[in-house]
Design a protein around this motif. Structure first.
Motif, PDB file in Angstrom:
ATOM      1  N   TYR B  35       0.386  -4.595 -39.759  1.00 43.60           N
ATOM      2  CA  TYR B  35       0.134  -5.988 -39.441  1.00 43.60           C
ATOM      3  C   TYR B  35      -0.097  -6.128 -37.942  1.00 43.60           C
ATOM      4  O   TYR B  35       0.414  -5.341 -37.158  1.00 43.60           O
ATOM      5  N   GLN B  37       0.438  -9.250 -35.028  1.00 39.10           N
ATOM      6  CA  GLN B  37       1.043 -10.555 -34.826  1.00 39.10           C
ATOM      7  C   GLN B  37       0.486 -11.166 -33.559  1.00 39.10           C
ATOM      8  O   GLN B  37       0.592 -10.582 -32.474  1.00 39.10           O
ATOM      9  N   GLY B  40       0.668 -18.151 -32.807  1.00 42.88           N
ATOM     10  CA  GLY B  40       0.045 -19.211 -33.587  1.00 42.88           C
ATOM     11  C   GLY B  40      -0.634 -18.752 -34.854  1.00 42.88           C
ATOM     12  O   GLY B  40      -1.075 -19.583 -35.659  1.00 42.88           O
ATOM     13  N   LEU B  41      -0.725 -17.445 -35.050  1.00 42.77           N
ATOM     14  CA  LEU B  41      -1.405 -16.916 -36.236  1.00 42.77           C
ATOM     15  C   LEU B  41      -0.457 -16.185 -37.173  1.00 42.77           C
ATOM     16  O   LEU B  41      -0.874 -15.762 -38.261  1.00 42.77           O
ATOM     17  N   GLY B  42       0.769 -15.992 -36.784  1.00 40.46           N
ATOM     18  CA  GLY B  42       1.708 -15.277 -37.634  1.00 40.46           C
ATOM     19  C   GLY B  42       1.335 -13.809 -37.759  1.00 40.46           C
ATOM     20  O   GLY B  42       0.711 -13.226 -36.861  1.00 40.46           O
ATOM     21  N   LEU B  43       1.696 -13.207 -38.869  1.00 37.74           N
ATOM     22  CA  LEU B  43       1.357 -11.812 -39.137  1.00 37.74           C
ATOM     23  C   LEU B  43       0.168 -11.758 -40.075  1.00 37.74           C
ATOM     24  O   LEU B  43       0.145 -12.449 -41.096  1.00 37.74           O
ATOM     25  N   GLN B  45      -2.291  -9.033 -42.218  1.00 36.78           N
ATOM     26  CA  GLN B  45      -2.292  -7.674 -42.733  1.00 36.78           C
ATOM     27  C   GLN B  45      -3.606  -6.987 -42.399  1.00 36.78           C
ATOM     28  O   GLN B  45      -4.693  -7.523 -42.671  1.00 36.78           O
ATOM     29  N   ASP B  59      -6.432  -8.413 -44.568  1.00 32.69           N
ATOM     30  CA  ASP B  59      -7.258  -9.555 -44.180  1.00 32.69           C
ATOM     31  C   ASP B  59      -8.048  -9.348 -42.894  1.00 32.69           C
ATOM     32  O   ASP B  59      -9.058 -10.008 -42.675  1.00 32.69           O
ATOM     33  N   LEU B  88       0.566  -7.514 -30.916  1.00 33.07           N
ATOM     34  CA  LEU B  88       1.804  -6.854 -31.309  1.00 33.07           C
ATOM     35  C   LEU B  88       1.609  -6.344 -32.735  1.00 33.07           C
ATOM     36  O   LEU B  88       1.283  -7.129 -33.628  1.00 33.07           O
ATOM     37  N   PHE B  90       2.900  -4.261 -36.180  1.00 31.11           N
ATOM     38  CA  PHE B  90       4.058  -3.862 -36.966  1.00 31.11           C
ATOM     39  C   PHE B  90       3.617  -3.010 -38.145  1.00 31.11           C
ATOM     40  O   PHE B  90       2.645  -3.323 -38.834  1.00 31.11           O
TER      41      PHE B  90
END
Lengths: 113, 115
Positions: B35, B37, B40-43, B45, B59, B88, B90
């Motif tokens: 993912y 991060q 404002g967009l979250g995580l 994939q 995505d 960032l 993950f």
């Protein structure tokens, strides 16, 4: 298309107050629902999950969430917030057909002493 | 200790210089995922893998490659990084039950800056 909406970008509560973080999802089949917490500079930790059965699920750190199919919601609650709960919270949907995960944009919680 | 590890944790690089971020898990999980991060967009994939030699796009796969040659490892490759890949990252892993989908275990994150 599947989606997850967390309408509150920031929430501020006083220590000891109750908390509710909102999550709405869009998914055609039965969703697999998760709440994760991310403390500053950390990875994500699972708070709780819903797969089936009882619509009120208990998690770690005193959190609970309720699945409401009619409202397509999975709101996270805690009766009394502690200063250590300050973090960012993410709601997520897992799609069993494609094995993809979709996360909301997160809600950042600030706790006032 | 059951864990997902990522290396490096921090990386500053220049546009176009190929890089690899490694991910390893010691829980014998079949499923692994990457993912990014962004504020404002979250995580979101990037790629995921159901098992060895099985990968699929998430995505936001553009500009990334992955491979799954061993069950425990799932490296993320940026062959020609660009500044819009500053983010960032993950890595996560999960079991794969007979049906359904399970919670993921996340690594500590890799902060990548592309100048």
């Amino acid at each position: 298309a599947q989606s997850v909406t967390q309408p509150d970008i920031h929430i501020t509560v006083s220590e000891g107050a109750s908390l509710e973080l909102r999550c709405n999802y869009s998914y055609g089949a039965t969703p697999y629902l998760f709440w994760y917490v991310q403390s500053p500079g950390q990875g994500l930790q699972l708070l709780l999950k819903y797969f089936s059965g009882d619509t009120l699920v208990q998690g770690i750190k005193g959190f609970e969430a309720e699945f409401k199919r009619s409202q397509s919601s999975f709101n996270l609650r805690k009766p009394s917030v502690h200063w250590s709960d300050a973090a960012e919270y993410f709601c997520a949907v897992g799609t069993s057909g494609t094995y993809k995960y979709i996360f909301g944009t997160g809600t950042r919680l600030k706790v006032l002493a | 200790e059951a864990q997902v590890t990522q290396n490096p944790r921090y990386l500053i690089t220049v546009t176009g210089k190929k890089l690899t971020v490694t991910c390893s898990q010691n829980m014998n999980h079949e499923y692994m995922s990457w993912y990014r991060q962004d504020p404002g967009l979250g995580l979101r994939q990037i790629y995921y893998s159901m098992n060895v030699e099985v990968t699929d796009k998430g995505d936001v796969p553009e500009g990334y490659k992955v491979s799954r040659k061993e069950k425990r490892n799932f490296p993320l490759i940026l062959e020609s990084p660009s500044p819009n890949q500053t983010s960032l990252y993950f890595c996560a892993s999960s079991i794969v039950p007979g049906s359904g989908i399970y919670e993921q275990y996340f690594g500590p994150g890799t902060r990548l800056t592309v100048t």
